[in-house]
Design an enzyme around this catalytic site. Structure first.
Site, mmCIF file in Angstrom:
data_model
loop_
_atom_site.group_PDB
_atom_site.id
_atom_site.type_symbol
_atom_site.label_atom_id
_atom_site.label_comp_id
_atom_site.label_asym_id
_atom_site.label_seq_id
_atom_site.Cartn_x
_atom_site.Cartn_y
_atom_site.Cartn_z
ATOM 1 N N HIS A 271 0.721 -1.236 0.091
ATOM 2 C CA HIS A 271 0.011 -0.002 0.116
ATOM 3 C C HIS A 271 0.821 1.333 -0.113
ATOM 4 O O HIS A 271 1.909 1.048 0.534
ATOM 5 C CB HIS A 271 -0.829 0.005 1.299
ATOM 6 C CG HIS A 271 -2.175 1.132 1.061
ATOM 7 N ND1 HIS A 271 -2.127 2.252 1.447
ATOM 8 C CD2 HIS A 271 -3.137 0.703 0.679
ATOM 9 C CE1 HIS A 271 -3.048 2.767 1.007
ATOM 10 N NE2 HIS A 271 -4.150 2.038 0.829
ATOM 11 N N ASP A 328 -8.011 -5.120 -0.580
ATOM 12 C CA ASP A 328 -8.280 -5.736 -1.524
ATOM 13 C C ASP A 328 -8.123 -7.250 -1.466
ATOM 14 O O ASP A 328 -8.434 -8.260 -2.228
ATOM 15 C CB ASP A 328 -7.787 -5.373 -2.831
ATOM 16 C CG ASP A 328 -8.338 -4.026 -3.257
ATOM 17 O OD1 ASP A 328 -7.404 -3.062 -3.530
ATOM 18 O OD2 ASP A 328 -9.445 -3.713 -3.210
HETATM 19 C C1 SDX Z 1 -5.946 0.290 -3.102
HETATM 20 O O1 SDX Z 1 -4.169 4.771 -2.073
HETATM 21 C C2 SDX Z 1 -5.135 4.080 -1.494
HETATM 22 O O2 SDX Z 1 -5.613 4.389 -0.263
HETATM 23 C C3 SDX Z 1 -5.676 2.791 -2.179
HETATM 24 C C4 SDX Z 1 -6.795 2.022 -1.566
HETATM 25 C C5 SDX Z 1 -8.093 2.921 -1.302
HETATM 26 O O3 SDX Z 1 -8.782 2.378 -0.463
HETATM 27 O O4 SDX Z 1 -8.171 3.842 -2.157
HETATM 28 O O5 SDX Z 1 -6.295 1.681 -0.337
HETATM 29 C C6 SDX Z 1 -7.347 1.060 -2.507
HETATM 30 O O6 SDX Z 1 -5.734 0.496 -4.221
HETATM 31 C C7 SDX Z 1 -5.181 -0.613 -2.296
HETATM 32 C C8 SDX Z 1 -3.784 -1.457 -3.018
HETATM 33 C C9 SDX Z 1 -4.496 -2.161 -4.367
HETATM 34 N N1 SDX Z 1 -3.339 -2.702 -5.138
HETATM 35 C C10 SDX Z 1 -2.900 -3.972 -4.995
HETATM 36 O O7 SDX Z 1 -2.986 -4.750 -4.055
HETATM 37 C C11 SDX Z 1 -1.911 -4.337 -6.123
HETATM 38 C C12 SDX Z 1 -0.544 -4.951 -5.441
HETATM 39 N N2 SDX Z 1 0.132 -3.784 -4.721
HETATM 40 C C13 SDX Z 1 1.012 -3.059 -5.371
HETATM 41 O O8 SDX Z 1 1.325 -2.834 -6.897
HETATM 42 C C14 SDX Z 1 1.862 -1.942 -4.445
HETATM 43 O O9 SDX Z 1 2.063 -2.429 -3.410
HETATM 44 C C15 SDX Z 1 1.000 -0.771 -4.394
HETATM 45 C C16 SDX Z 1 0.792 -0.045 -5.855
HETATM 46 C C17 SDX Z 1 -0.309 -0.961 -3.896
HETATM 47 C C18 SDX Z 1 1.639 0.355 -3.876
HETATM 48 O O10 SDX Z 1 2.843 0.551 -4.386
HETATM 49 P P1 SDX Z 1 4.189 1.297 -3.824
HETATM 50 O O11 SDX Z 1 3.855 1.708 -2.284
HETATM 51 O O12 SDX Z 1 4.525 2.453 -4.916
HETATM 52 O O13 SDX Z 1 5.125 0.329 -3.633
HETATM 53 P P2 SDX Z 1 6.343 0.235 -4.340
HETATM 54 O O14 SDX Z 1 6.027 -0.210 -5.847
HETATM 55 O O15 SDX Z 1 7.314 1.630 -4.309
HETATM 56 O O16 SDX Z 1 6.909 -0.955 -3.932
HETATM 57 C C19 SDX Z 1 8.036 -1.144 -2.971
HETATM 58 C C20 SDX Z 1 8.751 -2.505 -3.057
HETATM 59 C C21 SDX Z 1 9.191 -2.852 -4.486
HETATM 60 O O17 SDX Z 1 10.152 -3.552 -4.255
HETATM 61 P P3 SDX Z 1 11.746 -3.142 -4.595
HETATM 62 O O18 SDX Z 1 12.000 -2.344 -5.807
HETATM 63 O O19 SDX Z 1 11.930 -2.281 -3.324
HETATM 64 O O20 SDX Z 1 12.572 -4.320 -4.919
HETATM 65 O O21 SDX Z 1 7.893 -3.375 -2.806
HETATM 66 C C22 SDX Z 1 7.440 -4.249 -3.964
HETATM 67 C C23 SDX Z 1 8.045 -3.557 -5.230
HETATM 68 O O22 SDX Z 1 8.363 -4.355 -6.081
HETATM 69 N N3 SDX Z 1 6.066 -4.774 -3.888
HETATM 70 C C24 SDX Z 1 5.595 -5.828 -4.084
HETATM 71 C C25 SDX Z 1 4.178 -5.353 -3.777
HETATM 72 N N4 SDX Z 1 4.012 -4.209 -3.629
HETATM 73 C C26 SDX Z 1 5.014 -3.549 -3.800
HETATM 74 N N5 SDX Z 1 6.151 -6.874 -4.506
HETATM 75 C C27 SDX Z 1 5.210 -8.017 -4.522
HETATM 76 N N6 SDX Z 1 3.870 -7.757 -4.186
HETATM 77 C C28 SDX Z 1 3.421 -6.607 -4.121
HETATM 78 N N7 SDX Z 1 2.093 -6.294 -4.023
#
Ligand code: SDX
Length: 389
Positions: A271, A328
């Site tokens: 998140h 989710d």
């Molecule tokens: C919602 O903003 C809100 O409030 C949204 C929401 C709402 O109520 O409106 O809460 C609803 O959208 C919830 C989120 C739903 N999305 C997902 O579940 C999709 C999977 N999650 C990711 O894509 C990700 O966690 C995000 C998009 C939600 C957040 O992305 P961030 O905070 O930008 O995290 P990041 O991309 O900077 O990741 C940091 C690290 C990375 O690794 P490194 O580059 O450091 O090696 O964490 C890893 C990412 O690759 N990572 C994940 C991951 N999420 C982040 N690795 C594996 N699986 C994941 N889900």
């Protein structure tokens, strides 16, 4: 826009938006709507009571809530021409695409209530959207399954009317299951707002141009549809089903996630703000057993989700990156148990989020200091060049 200011604690405030609607503490896993903890509202309130709280800032009196509910019931019918809009929609269309398009089209029937500077028009738009979005959503669903659309039954509550519009048919009377009704009401409350997420920020950006509420909400629906945002609840089910059908172990899947194999993410985890357990995910997980047992459903995908969560929460890769289940992760299993297909999951998220979007639209619109949105950029393109002609 607050711009760069220094807060009392000496931190430079880079926030671009002031809001009094929702408070989140991502480290402590706190979520409050107008100061009230989500745990209390989910347990003791209703979707429409929370909608009033988010939009008007205070809990409604019993009379205010009764009038609000009655007024919304009186506006559930869609203009007959809009029903024909659905004739043009292919049955293969994703319901989120249909939802965003139909909400935009809704504006064409209400030219008299589009003026953002007319308080009566803002109230009328609020009621029409709250009343008609569920009907449009159910029509979008019926379109995908080739079934006749039903007219709303205003003797039913907001949630029960919505359930009947989806699962009822012309052929026989429909009996709402109270377990489904209570569970869906609770899930809708958990989704009603979440501060400056991508879709709420989209609604505020469009509102800042003095565009009307309908097209602003349509833009919010479009933003929500992405798999990194609201579309994640559908993506979680796809992920769980793929693990189940592949026969690979959960541990093997988790290793593939850690290797960042193309496109493999642990959907429903991580998140932008919560670097701890999303309080909404905790509440959904807690009620999952109660709802599925009550429905007499045993879903192996719920067991799979739990195993996935347990492995991830004990794995350094996820611990170091502070990745936890978000709202989710478990919702899709519940929606499926209620009878909704995965392509309707994000539509349910949109119905839940509508009051929050409306509250953000109204807060932005009412704030005289709001300027047209213009996100800053850091230019990294080429310096001046000569065309040489
Ligand atoms: C919602 O903003 C809100 O409030 C949204 C929401 C709402 O109520 O409106 O809460 C609803 O959208 C919830 C989120 C739903 N999305 C997902 O579940 C999709 C999977 N999650 C990711 O894509 C990700 O966690 C995000 C998009 C939600 C957040 O992305 P961030 O905070 O930008 O995290 P990041 O991309 O900077 O990741 C940091 C690290 C990375 O690794 P490194 O580059 O450091 O090696 O964490 C890893 C990412 O690759 N990572 C994940 C991951 N999420 C982040 N690795 C594996 N699986 C994941 N889900």
């Amino acid at each position: 826009q607050t711009g760069l200011t220094t807060l009392d604690n000496g931190f430079v405030n880079t926030a671009s938006t002031k809001s009094a609607i929702t408070f989140i503490d991502g480290d402590k896993g706190i979520l409050r709507y107008r100061g009230y903890p989500i745990e209390q509202l989910a347990q003791h309130s209703s979707y429409l009571e929370v909608a009033w709280l988010l939009i008007y800032g205070e809990l409604p009196t019993a009379d205010q809530l009764a009038t609000f509910d009655e007024t919304i019931r009186r506006h559930t019918l869609l203009h007959e021409d809009l029903r024909r809009f659905f004739d043009a929609v292919p049955h293969t269309a994703h319901p989120m695409t249909t939802l965003s398009s139909a909400v935009s089209a809704l504006a064409t029937y209400y030219e008299d209530v589009l003026d953002p500077n007319d308080p009566e028009a803002v109230e009328a738009s609020t009621i029409r959207l709250l009343a008609k979005l569920p009907v449009i959503a159910a029509f979008a669903y019926k379109k995908t399954i080739g079934q006749a659309m039903l007219y709303p039954d205003n003797s039913l509550s907001f949630v029960d009317n919505f359930l009947r519009l989806n699962f009822g048919t012309m052929a026989e009377p429909y009996q709402v299951d109270p377990i489904v009704s209570k569970a869906l009401e609770r899930l809708l409350i958990l989704h009603e707002d979440h501060e400056q997420n991508a879709s709420a920020s989209t609604v505020r950006l469009v509102a800042s141009t003095e565009a009307n509420m309908f097209v602003s909400i349509s833009a919010g629906i479009a933003a929500l549809s992405g798999p990194l945002h609201g579309g994640a609840n559908e993506a979680v089910l796809t992920m769980l089903a793929r693990i189940r059908d592949s026969g690979e172990s959960v541990s093997t899947f988790v290793e593939r996630v850690k290797k960042k194999e193309e496109g493999v993410r642990l959907m429903g985890f991580g998140h932008r703000v919560y670097k701890s357990y999303d309080p909404r995910a905790r509440l959904v997980k807690e009620s999952a057993d109660e709802v599925l047992d009550g429905l007499g459903v045993h879903d192996p995908l719920l067991d799979l989700a739990r195993e996935l969560e347990q492995i991830a929460l004990e794995d350094d890769y996820f611990i170091e990156r502070r990745l936890y289940p978000n709202v989710d992760f478990y919702t899709g299993v519940l929606y499926r148990a209620m009878g909704f297909p995965p392509r309707m999951f994000t539509v349910l998220f949109a119905i839940g989020r509508l009051p929050g979007w409306i509250a953000h639209w109204r807060e932005s619109n009412a704030d005289a200091t709001t300027k047209i949105g213009r996100p800053q950029q850091l230019y990294v393109g080429p310096a001046e060049r000569d065309l040489g002609r």
